[in-house]
Design an enzyme around this catalytic site. Sequence first.
Site, PDB file in Angstrom:
ATOM      1  N   ASP A 299      43.583  45.450  46.631  1.00  8.62           N
ATOM      2  CA  ASP A 299      44.336  44.251  46.263  1.00  8.62           C
ATOM      3  C   ASP A 299      43.672  42.999  46.836  1.00  8.62           C
ATOM      4  O   ASP A 299      43.078  43.051  47.909  1.00  8.62           O
ATOM      5  CB  ASP A 299      45.775  44.393  46.799  1.00  8.62           C
ATOM      6  CG  ASP A 299      46.732  43.440  46.123  1.00  8.62           C
ATOM      7  OD1 ASP A 299      46.337  42.765  45.158  1.00  8.62           O
ATOM      8  OD2 ASP A 299      47.890  43.365  46.564  1.00  8.62           O
TER       9      ASP A 299
ATOM     10  N   ASN B  13      49.488  47.022  34.888  1.00  7.47           N
ATOM     11  CA  ASN B  13      48.477  45.953  34.769  1.00  7.47           C
ATOM     12  C   ASN B  13      48.270  45.464  33.335  1.00  7.47           C
ATOM     13  O   ASN B  13      47.671  44.406  33.109  1.00  7.47           O
ATOM     14  CB  ASN B  13      47.130  46.395  35.361  1.00  7.47           C
ATOM     15  CG  ASN B  13      47.096  46.400  36.880  1.00  7.47           C
ATOM     16  OD1 ASN B  13      46.360  47.168  37.499  1.00  7.47           O
ATOM     17  ND2 ASN B  13      47.890  45.548  37.520  1.00  7.47           N
TER      18      ASN B  13
HETATM   19  C1  FPP Z   1      44.106  43.738  42.506  1.00  6.98           C
HETATM   20  O1  FPP Z   1      43.726  42.416  42.761  1.00  6.98           O
HETATM   21  C2  FPP Z   1      43.066  44.415  41.810  1.00  6.98           C
HETATM   22  C3  FPP Z   1      43.173  44.945  40.554  1.00  6.98           C
HETATM   23  C4  FPP Z   1      44.399  44.886  39.759  1.00  6.98           C
HETATM   24  C5  FPP Z   1      42.069  45.593  39.917  1.00  6.98           C
HETATM   25  C6  FPP Z   1      41.167  46.376  40.811  1.00  6.98           C
HETATM   26  C7  FPP Z   1      39.917  46.467  40.093  1.00  6.98           C
HETATM   27  C8  FPP Z   1      38.694  46.402  40.634  1.00  6.98           C
HETATM   28  C9  FPP Z   1      38.411  46.358  42.073  1.00  6.98           C
HETATM   29  C10 FPP Z   1      37.513  46.363  39.749  1.00  6.98           C
HETATM   30  C11 FPP Z   1      37.410  47.480  38.765  1.00  6.98           C
HETATM   31  C12 FPP Z   1      37.254  48.803  39.402  1.00  6.98           C
HETATM   32  C13 FPP Z   1      36.362  49.741  39.039  1.00  6.98           C
HETATM   33  C14 FPP Z   1      36.447  51.104  39.625  1.00  6.98           C
HETATM   34  C15 FPP Z   1      35.297  49.467  38.083  1.00  6.98           C
HETATM   35  P1  FPP Z   1      44.604  41.258  42.140  1.00  6.98           P
HETATM   36  O2  FPP Z   1      43.907  40.780  40.916  1.00  6.98           O
HETATM   37  O3  FPP Z   1      46.008  41.711  41.924  1.00  6.98           O
HETATM   38  O4  FPP Z   1      44.499  40.210  43.282  1.00  6.98           O
HETATM   39  P2  FPP Z   1      45.602  39.117  43.685  1.00  6.98           P
HETATM   40  O5  FPP Z   1      46.828  39.874  44.121  1.00  6.98           O
HETATM   41  O6  FPP Z   1      44.943  38.395  44.812  1.00  6.98           O
HETATM   42  O7  FPP Z   1      45.825  38.265  42.474  1.00  6.98           O
END
Ligand code: FPP
Length: 246
Positions: free
Chosen positions: A26, A74
């Site tokens: 996250d 998501n």
């Molecule tokens: C949460 O950060 C992250 C995600 C919803 C996606 C996680 C994906 C990756 C790390 C990249 C793709 C993975 C692979 C295996 C190719 P957020 O966007 O919710 O962050 P925030 O809470 O700060 O907005």
Amino acid sequence: MTAASAPLPASPEGGAVPRHVAIIMDGNGRWAKARRLPRIAGHKQGVDAVRRVSRAARELGIEVLTLYAFSSENWRRPEEEVRDLMGLLRHFLKNELRDLVAENVRLRVIGDYHALSDDLVAMIDGAIERTSVNTGATLVIALNYGAQAEIVAAARRLAAAAKAGELDPAAIDDTMFGDALTTHGLPPLDLLIRTSGEQRLSNFLLWQAAYAELLFVDTLWPDFDGAALADAIAQFGKRQRRFGGL
Ligand code: FPP
């Protein structure tokens, strides 16, 4: 996967090394926002962190690393962000496959990934197949995953078997239920880490986390690295796990 607790190997500091670690990655968006960059820039850095941390996990002797890459919730994000995340996944699968094969890593995917686009499904199936003979560590990626849906699907499958007379409902126990989940055959979850300071499970591995140690760290996912993982393992090594006993 049950809570059964075979003795864990020791880390260089003498603490136990978890066999199975899961991470809620996250903070990509906040990482980008702090730099006045678009969210996709944070996700790109997040993929670099995936590469770094999965390598570090293998070096630390962790058998299974499970990463929450895309939850079933998501899809509610803006279409453009979903498209960007799918693009990064495509890129990751294309670029990492050779290394996963070279490093003897088995890839597994949990979640209803068949709902992704046809080309991604084919890439995922191909990568799972190519790495299925590998005997080293396992990298599990959770895609379109939601723990409640996973539990409901397992209950439905067992209920159907019982209705068909193939199964006595009284024989259903936690081992059988765990075996009906998508994590069947994996070692019990020892440690669940969430980055970015949020303290919730967000529908991730709810059954499997029953006896896991939970660790919430303030680091944003793009800043998480091998040293941060080693630190998390050291903290895990100091925890006293009692599995309900004394
Ligand atoms: C949460 O950060 C992250 C995600 C919803 C996606 C996680 C994906 C990756 C790390 C990249 C793709 C993975 C692979 C295996 C190719 P957020 O966007 O919710 O962050 P925030 O809470 O700060 O907005």
